[in-house]
Design a protein around this motif. Structure first.
Motif, mmCIF file in Angstrom:
data_model
loop_
_atom_site.group_PDB
_atom_site.id
_atom_site.type_symbol
_atom_site.label_atom_id
_atom_site.label_comp_id
_atom_site.label_asym_id
_atom_site.label_seq_id
_atom_site.Cartn_x
_atom_site.Cartn_y
_atom_site.Cartn_z
ATOM 1 N N GLU A 23 0.846 -1.189 0.000
ATOM 2 C CA GLU A 23 0.000 0.000 0.000
ATOM 3 C C GLU A 23 0.878 1.234 0.000
ATOM 4 N N GLY A 24 0.583 2.153 -0.908
ATOM 5 C CA GLY A 24 1.349 3.385 -1.012
ATOM 6 C C GLY A 24 2.586 3.247 -1.877
ATOM 7 N N GLN A 25 2.940 2.031 -2.302
ATOM 8 C CA GLN A 25 4.128 1.819 -3.122
ATOM 9 C C GLN A 25 3.735 1.768 -4.580
ATOM 10 N N HIS A 26 4.507 2.469 -5.423
ATOM 11 C CA HIS A 26 4.230 2.502 -6.849
ATOM 12 C C HIS A 26 5.101 1.500 -7.582
ATOM 13 N N VAL A 27 4.628 1.039 -8.714
ATOM 14 C CA VAL A 27 5.404 0.178 -9.599
ATOM 15 C C VAL A 27 5.660 0.945 -10.881
ATOM 16 N N ASP A 28 6.911 0.920 -11.335
ATOM 17 C CA ASP A 28 7.244 1.541 -12.612
ATOM 18 C C ASP A 28 6.887 0.557 -13.717
ATOM 19 N N PRO A 29 5.829 0.842 -14.494
ATOM 20 C CA PRO A 29 5.431 -0.126 -15.509
ATOM 21 C C PRO A 29 6.478 -0.327 -16.583
ATOM 22 N N ALA A 30 7.380 0.647 -16.721
ATOM 23 C CA ALA A 30 8.426 0.483 -17.731
ATOM 24 C C ALA A 30 9.357 -0.664 -17.375
ATOM 25 N N GLY A 31 9.385 -1.030 -16.088
ATOM 26 C CA GLY A 31 10.241 -2.124 -15.667
ATOM 27 C C GLY A 31 9.552 -3.463 -15.668
ATOM 28 N N SER A 32 8.323 -3.529 -16.102
ATOM 29 C CA SER A 32 7.564 -4.785 -16.063
ATOM 30 C C SER A 32 7.892 -5.642 -17.271
ATOM 31 N N ASP A 33 8.295 -6.890 -17.029
ATOM 32 C CA ASP A 33 8.549 -7.803 -18.147
ATOM 33 C C ASP A 33 7.293 -8.039 -18.961
ATOM 34 N N ASP A 34 6.142 -8.033 -18.277
ATOM 35 C CA ASP A 34 4.887 -8.250 -18.995
ATOM 36 C C ASP A 34 4.691 -7.190 -20.070
ATOM 37 N N PHE A 35 5.057 -5.931 -19.722
ATOM 38 C CA PHE A 35 4.883 -4.864 -20.690
ATOM 39 C C PHE A 35 6.010 -4.875 -21.719
ATOM 40 N N ARG A 138 -2.158 -7.568 -21.305
ATOM 41 C CA ARG A 138 -1.187 -7.893 -20.276
ATOM 42 C C ARG A 138 -1.337 -6.919 -19.106
ATOM 43 N N PRO A 139 -1.407 -7.435 -17.868
ATOM 44 C CA PRO A 139 -1.607 -6.579 -16.710
ATOM 45 C C PRO A 139 -0.307 -6.211 -16.010
ATOM 46 N N ALA A 140 -0.317 -5.099 -15.314
ATOM 47 C CA ALA A 140 0.759 -4.736 -14.390
ATOM 48 C C ALA A 140 0.145 -3.905 -13.272
ATOM 49 N N PRO A 141 0.324 -4.312 -12.006
ATOM 50 C CA PRO A 141 -0.205 -3.522 -10.901
ATOM 51 C C PRO A 141 0.525 -2.191 -10.797
ATOM 52 N N LEU A 142 -0.202 -1.115 -10.556
ATOM 53 C CA LEU A 142 0.397 0.217 -10.454
ATOM 54 C C LEU A 142 0.581 0.645 -9.004
ATOM 55 N N PHE A 143 -0.488 0.598 -8.195
ATOM 56 C CA PHE A 143 -0.353 0.972 -6.788
ATOM 57 C C PHE A 143 -1.577 0.497 -6.017
ATOM 58 N N GLN A 144 -1.440 0.513 -4.696
ATOM 59 C CA GLN A 144 -2.545 0.222 -3.803
ATOM 60 C C GLN A 144 -2.713 1.396 -2.839
ATOM 61 N N GLY A 145 -3.954 1.595 -2.376
ATOM 62 C CA GLY A 145 -4.228 2.676 -1.440
ATOM 63 C C GLY A 145 -4.545 3.970 -2.160
ATOM 64 N N GLN A 151 0.644 12.268 -7.849
ATOM 65 C CA GLN A 151 1.460 11.063 -7.933
ATOM 66 C C GLN A 151 0.908 10.055 -8.937
ATOM 67 N N ILE A 152 -0.396 10.122 -9.195
ATOM 68 C CA ILE A 152 -1.009 9.169 -10.126
ATOM 69 C C ILE A 152 -0.738 9.557 -11.578
ATOM 70 N N LYS A 153 -0.780 10.848 -11.863
ATOM 71 C CA LYS A 153 -0.669 11.313 -13.256
ATOM 72 C C LYS A 153 0.621 10.846 -13.947
ATOM 73 N N PRO A 154 1.796 10.920 -13.289
ATOM 74 C CA PRO A 154 3.004 10.428 -13.973
ATOM 75 C C PRO A 154 2.942 8.935 -14.293
ATOM 76 N N LEU A 155 2.289 8.157 -13.448
ATOM 77 C CA LEU A 155 2.146 6.730 -13.729
ATOM 78 C C LEU A 155 1.303 6.506 -14.978
ATOM 79 N N ILE A 156 0.207 7.263 -15.097
ATOM 80 C CA ILE A 156 -0.635 7.133 -16.282
ATOM 81 C C ILE A 156 0.140 7.554 -17.526
ATOM 82 N N ASP A 157 0.937 8.618 -17.407
ATOM 83 C CA ASP A 157 1.753 9.056 -18.544
ATOM 84 C C ASP A 157 2.711 7.944 -18.987
ATOM 85 N N GLN A 158 3.290 7.223 -18.005
ATOM 86 C CA GLN A 158 4.181 6.110 -18.364
ATOM 87 C C GLN A 158 3.412 4.994 -19.068
#
Length: 309
Positions: A23-35, A138-145, A151-158
């Motif tokens: 919870e509260g931790q972000h995942v960089d989708p650019a680092g996801s093997d799935d993506f 293909r899915p990748a979790p972004l964040f919880q909480g 903080q959300i907007k840069p993740l969507i941009d990625q």
């Protein structure tokens, strides 16, 4: 047995994804093997197209096929939520606001985990709200909480950048969804444009003028005045330490921890003299007007009434 829905084999959530973020931790989708190895079908890379459907929609186990299919043309952001979840009620409007602002460059899909427990299990939703991106099936979790918009907007941009690299440049048409309509007046949009340009003093003047000239819309424009005032304060408070409790309350609120901001101000009201008490009370009322967490506001108002009366 693997649970499958249309183009997406949901068993891959359990086997191919990286660990769910805390919870509260972000995942960089650019680092996801799935993506990185999405293997997007050729049909998803044949150029931009307008995809029928709303910017924001609800989905269930019965309708997830369509979500999966949409993700082959337009990136999908999935919001796993429940009606009893306070942070979900805080996060939901922020995601909907972003979906409107991006005007169909992604589709926001809301899944009620109480009504779709198999989907919640497939996404390994250990706590909610949980937000997941779906690109090319293909899915990748972004964040919880609950997280603040900033903080959300840069993740969507990625996510959009990765989708574009995979050839998913479609856009939702946006029909048949009342929630996608921008609720702001043209005057509010003008004020917020000034804020985005960094012209905070001019934005405050315009907001105060709207409040004076539109008494029938007092609640709407008072909230706008509060929003600009808070932006000014946050700008002035940059780099300050947390020794000032009002600065600390603002930081809690801006970080999305509204209950903690309310608790801090209520504790100050409880132990302060009249003049300071009124200052803290006014700040608390301002945060109530800006809050996206009605449950937290209700509880804090009850506590405030007990303290004052």
């Amino acid at each position: 047995m693997a649970q499958t829905h249309g183009a997406v084999d949901l068993s891959q959530f359990a086997s191919n994804n990286s660990e769910n973020p805390r919870e509260g931790q972000h995942v960089d989708p650019a680092g996801s093997d799935d993506f990185a190895n999405a293997g997007v079908p050729m049909s998803a890379t044949e150029g931009s197209e307008v995809v029928p459907g709303p910017f924001i929609c609800d989905a269930s186990e019965d309708t997830f096929d369509q979500v999966a299919e949409t993700s082959l043309k337009v990136p999908v952001i999935i919001d796993l939520w429940a009606p009893w979840c306070g942070p979900c009620k805080q996060l939901g409007p922020i995601l909907e606001e972003l979906a409107r602002e991006y005007h169909g460059r992604f589709q926001l899909v809301k899944i009620n985990v109480d009504e779709s427990p198999q989907l919640a299990q497939a996404f390994q939703a250990q706590s909610i709200p949980m937000v997941v991106a779906l690109i090319g099936g293909r899915p990748a979790p972004l964040f919880q909480g609950a997280q603040p918009k900033a903080q959300i907007k840069p993740l969507i941009d990625q996510v959009l950048q990765i989708a574009a690299q995979a050839g998913l440049t479609g856009k939702m048409a946006g029909e048949a969804d009342a929630r996608q309509a921008d609720p702001r007046t043209e005057e509010e949009k003008a004020v917020e444009a000034l804020m985005e340009a960094g012209k905070l003093e001019e934005a405050l003047e315009q907001a105060q003028k709207l409040l004076r000239n539109s008494p029938e819309e007092a609640a709407r424009y008072q909230a706008l005045v509060d929003k600009v005032s808070m932006a000014q304060r946050l700008h002035a408070e940059e780099g300050q330490d947390d020794s000032d409790p009002l600065v600390l309350a603002d930081k809690f609120f801006q970080a999305g921890n509204e209950p903690q901001a309310f608790d801090l101000l209520l504790s100050l009201i409880a132990k302060s003299a009249d003049e300071e008490r009124d200052e803290y009370r006014q700040r608390l009322l301002e945060l109530f007007r800006l809050s996206r967490n009605p449950d937290a506001v209700k509880l804090a108002r009850q506590r405030l009434s007990r303290l004052l009366f």
